[in-house]
Design an enzyme around this catalytic site. Structure first.
Site, PDB file in Angstrom:
ATOM      1  CD  GLU A  97      -2.881  -1.194   2.346  1.00  0.00           C
ATOM      2  OE1 GLU A  97      -2.441  -0.822   3.455  1.00  0.00           O
ATOM      3  OE2 GLU A  97      -4.035  -1.595   2.182  1.00  0.00           O
ATOM      4  CD  GLU A 104      -4.973  -5.517   2.056  1.00  0.00           C
ATOM      5  OE1 GLU A 104      -5.815  -4.665   2.457  1.00  0.00           O
ATOM      6  OE2 GLU A 104      -3.807  -5.577   2.474  1.00  0.00           O
TER       7      GLU A 104
END
Length: 627
Positions: A183, A267
């Site tokens: 991320e 995710e």
């Protein structure tokens, strides 16, 4: 005749050996022509996230079998740098930390493995996976193109590779992909003070370190689809987190991957994380099942984050930061409202997803493993009770002109007791703007207040009389793992203590209270006599009790009547509790209990009610906020 048979058998043996060798060296996983290819054939990843540190090692196989029975073909796990490098240069990959064994168990169950080593992982884990002591290295800047930091990441990546190199699919193992960073696009969006070119250089260097270490399986990145500009990197497949729009997913991946797939949501959230003092989050099972079906129909690979959350045992929980709360500490339970509960139970969400996946794959799935036995333990008598101040008196005292942080004291977690004696009276507003994170305040052993970073409470009136002792007991509530303050993660009292306009300097004393797993053996104080225990109200208190078991099983210790603190069972720190909720019980794995005598130690920092016993229950309470 015997000679001919001998030659025939020799020829067959050679043929079999060559065939087996050929199969071994031909095993591979690659990204080619816009597809995932497993041994040369198109392959879709149906993965679930499970973190081995959040599950007792004895339960790894059970949880992995639960995943396999749900229809998944892959398990994804973060690797937590600070879990394995316990102190600078001291690495531990044994016992509960045996990453190799976890991967081998997954292969035994029939699952492929995706590794997410970071070095930053977020994960609602302490400091996002970074070792706390990195902050003590002069000139080091976390998550930047910084020589000191990259020296440390290279050490970590090298250690990790040495553990898993033989478990890559090219060597006959189950590891098919490795994530680079994590991320990073979010970090880029938060750190506008760093040029984009510098961000890109850092990210590229992490990819290079992974490749130079020897990783030969495909690399990938993982970001929100709107953050690919900062998070994607040449040499790694971009994947999107939480993207439910398939057309948008394909559009954005094409933009950053030579106008082709494969397409993956690294995710996919069937649940969500929980913080102390906030409602326990729930995600609708029907919504998750419908989105799964959409991915399956459109050849989108996915990874449920989390399929099974587990537990933030000990002091491993992280925290978030936002504008309303200087810190949002994560719960001990990492149940996550996942398809498989914290204790490994199937849920209606699990059954819904299993039905959707099996209908799509048309495969007969394995039987669902039976749940672990659950027991209830009534009225554990707490027959030894200690005043924490008496316990602290037997520990080393560090003296300084000013309060020192945990890091300056070379302590990572737990508590620090700060003391100062006042020869002259002083009155005014006590200002602890440098509090990190939760403090109870005492004068001559009597509680006069508490300060709390979650509620932005840093000041309180105080009146210290002549010849008095001020004591401040500070808890590290978990370092921030996500958000703009991840680079500001020192703990304790990190700036000047003031009363009114006066800075309190000189003659500070500090006692380190790390509350390690050998905590019981460090208690040298005498228990408080039973008749005098009532005087412990509002005093930080340690309770110790023993209980006998004829059978073992999972259970949940009920803390609804308690204040705030931590619990040890047979020497293992099972985590934090706080009366605010929503978590009111803590999970005790049955494999950490034993037939015969067991021990429980409870530290209650608030101790608003003096306790004599504690019980466990068969059903967890995770969604009950204090009224």
């Amino acid at each position: 005749m015997k000679t001919k048979l001998k030659y025939v058998w020799t020829f067959l043996l050679i043929l079999t050996t060559v065939s087996a060798f050929s199969q071994k060296i031909n095993k591979n996983f690659e990204i080619k022509d816009g597809h995932f290819l497993l041994n040369g054939k198109p392959f879709s990843i149906y993965s679930g996230e499970l973190h081995y540190p959040r599950v007792p090692s004895q339960y790894w196989k059970h949880r992995l079998q639960m995943m396999k029975a749900m229809g998944l073909n892959t398990v994804t796990t973060y690797v937590f740098w600070n879990y394995h490098e316990e102190t600078p240069g001291k690495w531990n990959f044994s016992g509960e930390k045996d990453l190799q064994q976890f991967i081998k168990t997954a292969q035994e169950v029939g699952l492929y493995v995706i590794i997410r080593p970071g070095p930053y992982v977020c994960a609602e884990w302490e400091f996002g996976g970074y070792p706390w002591w990195l902050q003590n290295i002069k000139g080091l800047k976390i998550r930047e193109d910084n020589d000191q930091f990259l020296i440390e990441t290279k050490k970590y990546i090298t250690q990790l590779y040495n553990q898993v190199k033989d478990l890559q699919i090219t060597n006959g193992g189950p590891v098919i992909m490795v994530q680079a960073e994590n991320e990073f696009g979010s970090f880029v969006s938060q750190r506008k003070d760093i040029p984009l070119a510098s961000h890109r250089t850092y990210n590229a260097k992490i990819v290079k370190q992974l490749k130079d270490a020897g990783f030969s399986v495909p690399l990938f990145t993982s970001d929100g689809s709107w953050l690919f500009e900062g998070g994607s990197v040449v040499g790694a497949l971009p994947t999107a987190n939480g993207e439910d729009n398939v057309e948008n997913l394909k559009k954005i991946v094409n933009q950053y991957n030579n106008n082709q797939g494969p397409y993956m949501v690294a995710e996919f959230y069937p649940g969500w994380l929980g913080h102390w003092a906030e409602e326990f989050p729930r995600v609708d099972a029907t919504t998750v099942a419908r989105q799964t079906n959409k991915y399956l129909k459109n050849d989108v690979s996915f990874n449920y984050y989390m399929v099974h959350g587990g537990t933030n045992f000990g002091f491993t929980n992280g925290a978030n930061y936002d504008k309303n709360h200087d810190i949002q500490p994560d719960l001990t339970s990492y149940d996550y409202d996942a398809p498989i509960t914290e204790a490994g139970w199937r849920t209606p969400k699990y059954d819904s997803l299993r039905a959707v996946i099996s209908k799509h794959t048309k495969a007969k799935l394995p039987e669902i493993p039976a749940p672990i036995k659950v027991i209830e333990i009534k009225d554990i008598q707490l027959n030894k009770v200690y005043n924490l101040f008496n316990y602290a008196a037997g520990q080393e005292i560090i003296k300084s002109d000013k309060p020192q942080s945990f890091e300056e004291l070379n302590q990572g977690h737990g508590y620090v007791l700060y003391r100062r004696h006042f020869n002259q009276p002083i009155k005014g507003i006590l200002d602890l703007k440098g509090l990190r994170d939760y403090a109870t305040i005492y004068i001559n052993g009597e509680k006069v207040g508490e300060l709390n970073r979650y509620y932005n409470q840093y000041t309180m009136p105080i009146d210290i009389p002549f010849n008095a002792k001020l004591e401040i007991l500070v808890e590290n509530w978990g370092r921030i793992n996500y958000g703009e303050r991840i680079n500001e993660n020192t703990k304790g009292i990190i700036s000047a203590v003031k009363i009114g306009d006066t800075e309190i300097t000189g003659n500070w004393e500090m006692t380190k209270l790390p509350f390690l797993n050998d905590f019981a053996s460090t208690i040298k104080a005498k228990p408080v006599d039973e008749g005098k225990q009532v005087k412990l109200k509002d005093v930080p208190t340690v309770y110790q009790g023993e209980f006998d078991l004829n059978e073992v099983g999972d259970t949940f210790i009920d803390m609804q009547k308690w204040g705030k603190g931590v619990i040890f069972v047979n020497g293992k720190n099972i985590g934090r509790f706080w009366k605010q909720g929503p978590q009111q019980t803590l999970y005790i794995p049955g494999v950490w209990l034993k037939k015969g005598k067991n021990e429980v130690i409870i530290f209650d920092q608030l101790n608003e009610t003096v306790q004599t016993k504690v019980s466990t229950v068969k059903t967890p309470i995770l969604d009950q906020l204090a009224k």
